[in-house]
Design a protein around this motif. Structure first.
Motif: not given
Length: 193
Positions: A9, A12, A79, A92, A94
Motif C-alpha cells: 500500500t 502504491v 502500475e 492491486q 487500496w
C-alpha cells in the motif's frame, strides 16, 4: 502477511503521489490551480503528491474528476506493466482506512480501459460519499455479494441486499453506506460513456 500488504500500500501511495504530481505538471498547473478546481487544500494536495498521506477515496474521486479519469484508470497508471491476467494475489488493493473502505482492482490494469471490475468492501457503519462522478455519465453496475448496502444516487436511495444488483449512470453525487452489522462486499462494474 499484514506487513507485506502495508508495504505494498505504501509503494502504491508513493507511485500514486508521483503520478498526481506528473498530471499536474503536464497541464502546467500549480497546486493552487488544482486546489481551486478540486476544492482540496493546497497543503493536502502537496502531502498527497509527496506520499506523506494516503489519499482518501473522496479525495481521489475529486482529483479524477479534475483530470478526467476513473479511479481505476488513475490507479492503472501507477502500475508498471499492463497484463492480460492478474492473479488474485497480485490484484492491486487500496485502502481508505479512515472511511473503512477497501478497493480491489479485479480487472487487469490498462490505460485504455472502457470497462472494469472492482471489488469493494465497507466495514460496518462505513459511509463513503462522492460529491461528483470522476467521469460524468459513467455507467455502474453494483452487485452485492455479501451484506447490505445503501446506495444514494443524487436524491434516490436504494437498499441492496446479498445478490441484488443495481445499474445506474452517474451524473451527480453518490453515497455508499454499510447498513448492517457485518461488512458488505460488492462488485462494481464500471463502463465509460
Amino acid at each position: 502477511m499484514r506487513r507485506t500488504e502495508e508495504a505494498a500500500t505504501d509503494a502504491v501511495d508513493a507511485r500514486l503521489g508521483a503520478r498526481l504530481s506528473a498530471l499536474r505538471a503536464e497541464r502546467g498547473w500549480s497546486l493552487g490551480d488544482v486546489a481551486q478546481r478540486s476544492g482540496i487544500s493546497r497543503s493536502t494536495l502537496s502531502r498527497a503528491e509527496r506520499a506523506e498521506i494516503s489519499p482518501t477515496a473522496s479525495l481521489l474521486n475529486r482529483l479524477c474528476a479534475v483530470y478526467g479519469r476513473t479511479m481505476s484508470q488513475l490507479l492503472s497508471e501507477v502500475e508498471t506493466e499492463p497484463a492480460l491476467l492478474v492473479r488474485a494475489a497480485e490484484q492491486q488493493i487500496w485502502r481508505d482506512r479512515g472511511a473503512g473502505f477497501v478497493r480491489r482492482s479485479v480487472s487487469p490494469p490498462h490505460r485504455a480501459l472502457r470497462g472494469e471490475l472492482v471489488e469493494g468492501r465497507l466495514a460496518p457503519g462505513a459511509d463513503l460519499a462522492y460529491d461528483r462522478p470522476p467521469v460524468p455519465g459513467l455507467e455502474q453496475h453494483i452487485w452485492v455479494l455479501e451484506g447490505a448496502l445503501t446506495l444514494t444516487v443524487q436524491d434516490d436511495e436504494h437498499r441492496l441486499d446479498t445478490g441484488d444488483c443495481l445499474r445506474l449512470r452517474v451524473w451527480g453525487p453518490t453515497r455508499f453506506r454499510c447498513v448492517g452489522d457485518t461488512e458488505v462486499r460488492y462488485v462494481l462494474a464500471v463502463v465509460l460513456p
